[in-house]
Write an enzyme that holds these catalytic residues in place. Structure first.
Site, PDB file in Angstrom:
ATOM      1  CG  ASP A  15      22.441  31.537  23.837  1.00  0.00           C
ATOM      2  OD1 ASP A  15      22.322  32.766  23.845  1.00  0.00           O
ATOM      3  OD2 ASP A  15      23.523  30.956  23.661  1.00  0.00           O
ATOM      4  CG  ASP A  27      20.897  36.605  23.102  1.00  0.00           C
ATOM      5  OD1 ASP A  27      21.449  37.711  23.209  1.00  0.00           O
ATOM      6  OD2 ASP A  27      21.509  35.529  23.220  1.00  0.00           O
TER       7      ASP A  27
END
Lengths: 729, 54
Positions: free
Chosen positions: A438, A619
């Site tokens: 990510d 996250d």
């Protein structure tokens, strides 16, 4: 300041309050001491103690319950992030299980020592100096100790074996239980029948002791599973306000929201269903979908989604999809499916156990039949040979081979701020071929920083910070963080979605978006970076530029992965221009931008379908489905609890290096595990023929088998040295 | 050999006491924080904190 009063436990007898928190950032005793001393400096504190191994703090105080917030803040101000700790039922039972094992181990150890005392005396009786009465006395004493201890310390094995047998299956505990019970019964029989044959109480007890050690390590390695889908579901509990046709308001639970209802969402409220804005202008926190904390403007005609948070102004939303059909629910379903798929991952050790036990049983039976029928040595002796075989093939070394290494690795990683949910994560990590990252908060630190600080005069920064300090907008916070010093006391007007304005020294001051600041010249660059403009009266506005920095070592880590032949991808909800820039600077060829949470999971499943073994690092809340779908997943400790629960591994700190560290560790673990299994296998290759041929007594079997376990443990201790060597090369 | 008649019970009793002590220390939570306990001995101010509060 965080309000933790809902986590405080009250002691009704003493009137004191207690709070348990998890603390990160503890490296050594001086950290522990500074926290405890700080707390003790408050007069209302009764006790304060940090558990350094578990990184938990527990403190009690007298007086107000609310005082807990200030006390917790004091700890946070020291530089240690402390969050309330909730121990759930799963953790409580696992602690009880571990303690029960330790107690069984202690009792078995006590018995082993004392019975050996008597046995050695008997073995030393080579020239018949010890009278027969004394020998019998010693045997009786051994029996009296051994039998109750067998009943107490053997329970873990008997229970597990019984459970497996009642389901018409066998597991590793069946031959163990068989060996224990047979040896004890046989010895008791010989004792009562006064045949003068050798008895094996010492072997039984020694066997139990070493097996329990292995058992204990096994439990430590297993870890606990947490369902993250359930957490996400609980996020959507609550009530919403709907506006009826006659303009009256009604409050209903989220579950009862239906299509075409009109929702009233005030500032700060969560949006309960997917819909279209019919009235109002505001900014939304769309981190659930995009992972970005930059508020998104929203106005009439825009689509909004359940789970996003309305930040600045009231909105009226016409529901298009509710409850089961909303995007959030799709995400939850995705995660539930993925979690069920993961549960099917069968540990290597379990697979081995399935093959091993039937073989062992068959061999023992064959040995008995061979000696009884073919060699004709009588029931007693044949049984002894069979029992020796059962004991020597006892899967101790096999049972230890994998968990020991995993437990050692777990402990080592924990010290480095990397938390493994269970030893399986290592097994899964070693096979990684592809990594999906990510962007925000994973490859980048996730906090916006003011980067052109040096180009702006201190006076202007002070002014901007004085305006910004009361706003919770991420950019305002970045400005406030960039300034140390006294603030001006200003009366501030917050224009939702545009900026902050005030009057200062008779000039109109504005801090906000480019379009809102009356700006005649548009020569200023628009490079898509997050920005704010400060205008003072009629003078030329000043630009504040922000950037979310890449982690210090992101580039190094990515190139290291490439050197190993591991493919990398970026999946981000952010805009294409930003994602592209980062992908290019890191050398990552495959990247996708503005991608929704369910599409992230789709990409991962697509890659898995090509046979790749996927690691996902993320996250955001919008990464949770992807984390669950991947073969193995890692998330930084700055992530929300839900995301951390979805990940197999959590790491602390602002470097990306832990990803490499845990990958290296998993490779070494895989190597050592294979070595251990080989050792156990070779040992069996020699032991089984010897036992079959009758060269082994039960005692010798117990000793030899224990030695093989110790060898496996010693081999596993090479973990630390090997990982260090690899990391430094 | 008479000595055995009282020596063996004494041995077993002592061993049992050891076991009981272990159980007690475990229930008392003394094994919950091995690292902390190991380094706490190096600090002198432990007693100060306890005394001030009780």
């Amino acid at each position: 300041m965080l309000d933790v009063t809902s986590y405080v436990i009250d002691d009704n007898k003493t009137g004191n309050h207690q709070l348990d928190v998890v603390v990160s950032g503890i490296h050594c005793m001086s950290c522990v001491k500074s926290i405890e001393n700080k707390l003790y400096s408050f007069p209302e504190i009764q006790t304060a103690r940090v558990n350094m191994s578990a990184k938990r703090l527990s403190f009690t105080w007298s007086g107000d319950k609310e005082q807990g917030n200030y006390l917790l803040k004091a700890v946070n101000d020291l530089g240690f992030e402390a969050k309330p700790y909730v121990s759930d039922a799963v953790e409580a039972t696992s602690k009880a299980e571990t303690q029960a094992l330790l107690k069984a181990m202690a009792v078995a150890g006590f018995a082993m020592g004392n019975i050996m005392l008597l046995s050695v005396a008997i073995w030393s009786n080579t020239d018949g100096q010890m009278g027969e009465a004394t020998q019998r006395l010693f045997y009786w004493l051994s029996a009296i100790i051994a039998v109750p201890v067998l009943a107490y310390s053997g329970r873990p094995f008997f229970r597990s074996a019984f459970k497996a047998l009642s389901q018409k299956q066998t597991n590793m505990d069946v031959p163990i239980s068989l060996a224990l019970l047979l040896a004890t019964s046989l010895s008791l029989f010989e004792l009562f029948a006064k045949t003068g044959a050798k008895l094996y109480f010492d072997s039984v007890v020694m066997l139990m002791f070493f097996l329990l050690i292995g058992r204990y390590l096994n439990i430590q390695a297993r870890g606990k599973a947490k369902s993250a889908a359930g957490d996400l579901l609980s996020m959507m509990e609550g009530t919403a306000t709907i506006i009826n046709d006659d303009n009256s308001h009604k409050t209903i639970p989220f579950k009862e929201i239906k299509e075409n209802m009109l929702l009233q969402v005030t500032a700060g409220e969560k949006i309960a269903a997917d819909g279209i804005v019919e009235d109002g202008y505001s900014e939304l926190d769309t981190s659930l979908l995009t992972g970005e904390t930059m508020p998104q403007e929203t106005s009439i005609g825009d689509n909004v989604f359940a789970g996003t948070i309305n930040i600045s102004g009231p909105l009226k939303i016409r529901v298009t999809k509710a409850g089961q059909n909303s995007l959030l629910n799709d995400i939850i379903k995705l995660m539930e499916n993925a979690e069920q798929g993961n549960a099917r991952f069968v540990r290597l050790s379990d697979r081995i156990a399935k093959l091993y036990t039937p073989v062992v049983h068959t061999l023992a039976l064959l040995a008995f039949l061979f000696w009884y029928l073919i060699m004709g040595v009588g029931v007693h002796q044949s049984l002894i040979y069979a029992i020796s075989l059962l004991i020597i093939t006892c899967p101790c070394a096999l049972g230890l081979a994998i968990p020991v290494v995993q437990v050692l690795a777990s402990g080592r990683l924990f010290k480095k701020g990397i938390l493994l949910k269970s030893g399986d994560a290592l097994e899964k990590l070693a096979k990684t071929t592809t990594v999906f990252f990510d962007k925000t908060g994973t490859l980048t630190i996730g906090i916006l920083k003011l980067i052109n600080k040096n180009d702006i005069s201190k006076e202007h920064i002070k002014l901007a910070a004085s305006l910004a300090r009361q706003s919770t907008h991420p950019l305002s916070k970045a400005i406030t963080n960039a300034y140390d010093g006294k603030f001006y006391d200003l009366k501030i007007e917050d224009i939702a979605g545009h900026g902050l304005s005030t009057k200062w020294k008779n000039k109109a001051i504005k801090l906000g978006k480019r379009d809102w600041i009356d700006f005649k010249d548009t020569i200023a660059p628009n490079d898509q970076s997050p920005e704010l403009w400060l205008s003072i009266g009629k003078s030329k506005p000043i630009r504040f530029v922000f950037c979310d920095d890449l982690r210090q070592d992101s580039k190094e880590v990515v190139s290291n992965l490439h050197n190993r032949g591991i493919k990398t991808h970026i999946l981000s909800g952010d805009r294409l221009a930003v994602v592209e820039k980062i992908a290019l600077s890191l050398g990552i060829k495959n990247y996708q931008a503005t991608i929704l949470p369910d599409k992230k999971a789709d990409e991962i499943n697509k890659e898995k379908a090509t046979g790749a073994h996927v690691l996902m690092v993320g996250d955001g809340l919008n990464d949770a489905p992807a984390l669950t779908s991947a073969n193995v997943s890692i998330s930084p400790a700055t992530a929300m609890m839900i995301t951390q629960n979805a990940a197999d591994i959590v790491f602390q700190g602002d470097k990306l290096f832990p990803v490499l560290e845990v990958l290296e560790t998993s490779i070494v673990v895989s190597k050592l595990t294979k070595q251990n299994l080989a050792l156990a296998f070779i040992y069996n290759i020699f032991a089984i023929p010897l036992a079959f041929a009758g060269f082994v007594t039960p005692l010798a079997a117990a000793i030899v088998m224990s030695t093989s376990s110790i060898i496996v443990v010693l081999n596993s201790l090479r973990l630390n040295r090997n990982v260090n060597k690899r990391l430094n090369s | 050999m008479i000595a055995l008649l009282y020596l063996i019970p004494i041995t077993l009793f002592l061993g049992l006491m050891g076991l009981v002590a272990f159980f007690w220390s475990m229930n008392n939570g003394q094994y919950d924080d091995m690292e902390g306990a190991a380094t706490r001995i190096l600090y002198d101010d432990e007693d100060d904190n306890e005394d001030n509060k009780k």
